[in-house]
Design an enzyme around this catalytic site. Sequence first.
Site, mmCIF file in Angstrom:
data_model
loop_
_atom_site.group_PDB
_atom_site.id
_atom_site.type_symbol
_atom_site.label_atom_id
_atom_site.label_comp_id
_atom_site.label_asym_id
_atom_site.label_seq_id
_atom_site.Cartn_x
_atom_site.Cartn_y
_atom_site.Cartn_z
ATOM 1 N N CYS A 1 0.825 -1.219 0.000
ATOM 2 C CA CYS A 1 0.000 0.000 0.000
ATOM 3 C C CYS A 1 0.854 1.262 0.000
ATOM 4 O O CYS A 1 0.713 2.112 -0.874
ATOM 5 C CB CYS A 1 -0.936 0.001 1.212
ATOM 6 N N HIS A 2 1.767 1.391 0.958
ATOM 7 C CA HIS A 2 2.549 2.619 1.038
ATOM 8 C C HIS A 2 4.032 2.362 1.237
ATOM 9 O O HIS A 2 4.762 3.220 1.702
ATOM 10 C CB HIS A 2 2.009 3.526 2.149
#
Lengths: 405, 199
Positions: free
Chosen positions: B162-163
């Site tokens: 995701c990040h």
Amino acid sequence: MIESMMKTRLFQWVDARTDAGSIIRSQLTEYPAPRNLNYMWNFGSLALLVLVLQILTGIFLVMYYKPSAEMTAGGFTVAFDSIERIMRDVNFGWLIRYMHAVGASAFFIVVYLHIARGLYYGSYKGPRELLWIIGVVILLIMQGAAFFGYLLPWGQMSFWGATVITNLFGAVPVIGDLISEVLRGGFAVGDPTLNRFFSLHYLFPLLLAAIVGGHVHALHVVHSNNPEGIDIDHEKETIPFHPYYTIKDAFGVAVFLIPYCYFVFFNPEAWGYFIEVDNFVPANNLQTPAHIAPVWYLTPWYTILRSFESKLLGVAAMGASLAILFVLPFLDRSKVRSARYRPVYRQMVILFFISVLVLGYCGHSAPTATLKLVGQIATAIYFGFFLLLPFVHKFEKTKPVPERI
Amino acid sequence: MTDHADHSRRNFLYVAAGGLGAVAAGATIVPFVGSMLPAADTLAASKTEFEVSTVAEGQLVVIQWQGKPVFIVNRTTDMLNRIQGHDDKLKDPMSQAMSDVQADWMDTEEKRINRSIKPEYLVLVASCTHLGCIPLFKPTEGQKDWGDSVPADWAGGWHCPCHGSLYDLSGRVVNGSPAPNNLHVMQYKYMTDTKVLIG
């Protein structure tokens, strides 16, 4: 308190953009209410309170309730099990569910008393005809909401009550079977019925909230009736709704909460009147309980249905017994409103109240030949009240009404 | 209308009645908010048993505990070696930042570094401590298998898609990751030599 709140800068800011101040003044702090209202005028605000409680508890119940007639591994259904889970596992689930179940009966108790007040003091008469008619619409929606809600626990009474009532519509000529099938979503009450009843049980309170708004608005246009049933001087014979009637209504709420809490905490089934004993048995489409009866608040109309030999006639009479309430304001031609000054009407309306109670008793009991006859007599009195009403003013000697309250 | 009212008495009654009403209304909120907390049966389902011997060497399995994903890794000796020697690149090498990243069973320095009771069997909550995604298991060294999703000196561990948060093979968060903390651990114990009771 309201006055000091209205002086704050925040309120001034809102007021400049919404004119909230003039609404509060015209509807509350300067709303003129007759100074002689008795405690029978408390039931309107109580009905509003119960409606709010029902919506609130209902919203929280829906967080756990599952409308499905699918069987579970335990041999029950998803819906029935979800109710038991609410009762046993959900924090305060028992309390919220009992508030909702007792609240249904409480709603009808206060609304029936509210209607009886209107009948006794002639509140349905001009200029309040439309106010009364909106009220009848509210009653019908309440009865529908209660009926839809009663199916949701998916117990024996839920199932067979819904079976009986949806079959009623089968009596309608030509399109009867079609109506039944549309209501049930199948050839018998089943999973599709449960889902659509749940949907409608959630929809109807939204309608109620809107229509109750209309009811209150209409009331504030034509203003409250009063026990004397006379038109009053809005300058000299009224007191502001706030604080006088807000305090009186608050007191009424406190008194109401005593029996309400007794039933919620100590007697939620109310000896089988609020929650019928058979509804603790899971629905079984292969076995009807020994004795089928609706919950008490629908039994008067159920007796009218049972009083006729012909199915179609019974259904028609039941429909007429509710529909006739719509035209009540136009049946009564007397110029005097309150039963205090109408000796004949007073006898009639008291007899009418008794007939509704008798109808309710008959509908709750197992059918016997004697009770059937009693029910038929009570049905005759029920309709007789409305049929006699257009002619009462011709022979009734009304007492002189007071000039001022 | 003349005003013979006793105003202090009236104000007392006003405040007393209003105050009691406010308390009652406030108390009414308790059951409603309380009903939204996890129900008794949800709480009862809070323990999970798992047979760790079913996890092959070097393999990761994801199981569920309290509805959350849990990583169970059977670490090889090589993998255990690769959690050593990069403490300077970790935000919290000894898992001391907060209660969720440590547990009572971390009673030796070795367990604190391994973040497991038995060195080989690592049990972690599989939620990135940034915003809760499940990180991808990238156990081999360098960029050979993973491209530039991991740095050139990658010692093996997890990469969150995701990040981009990175964790080493003990689930410790690498400097520069948006995630603030190491992957969470939980209470668990060995019922038998190879059966763990999580929760």
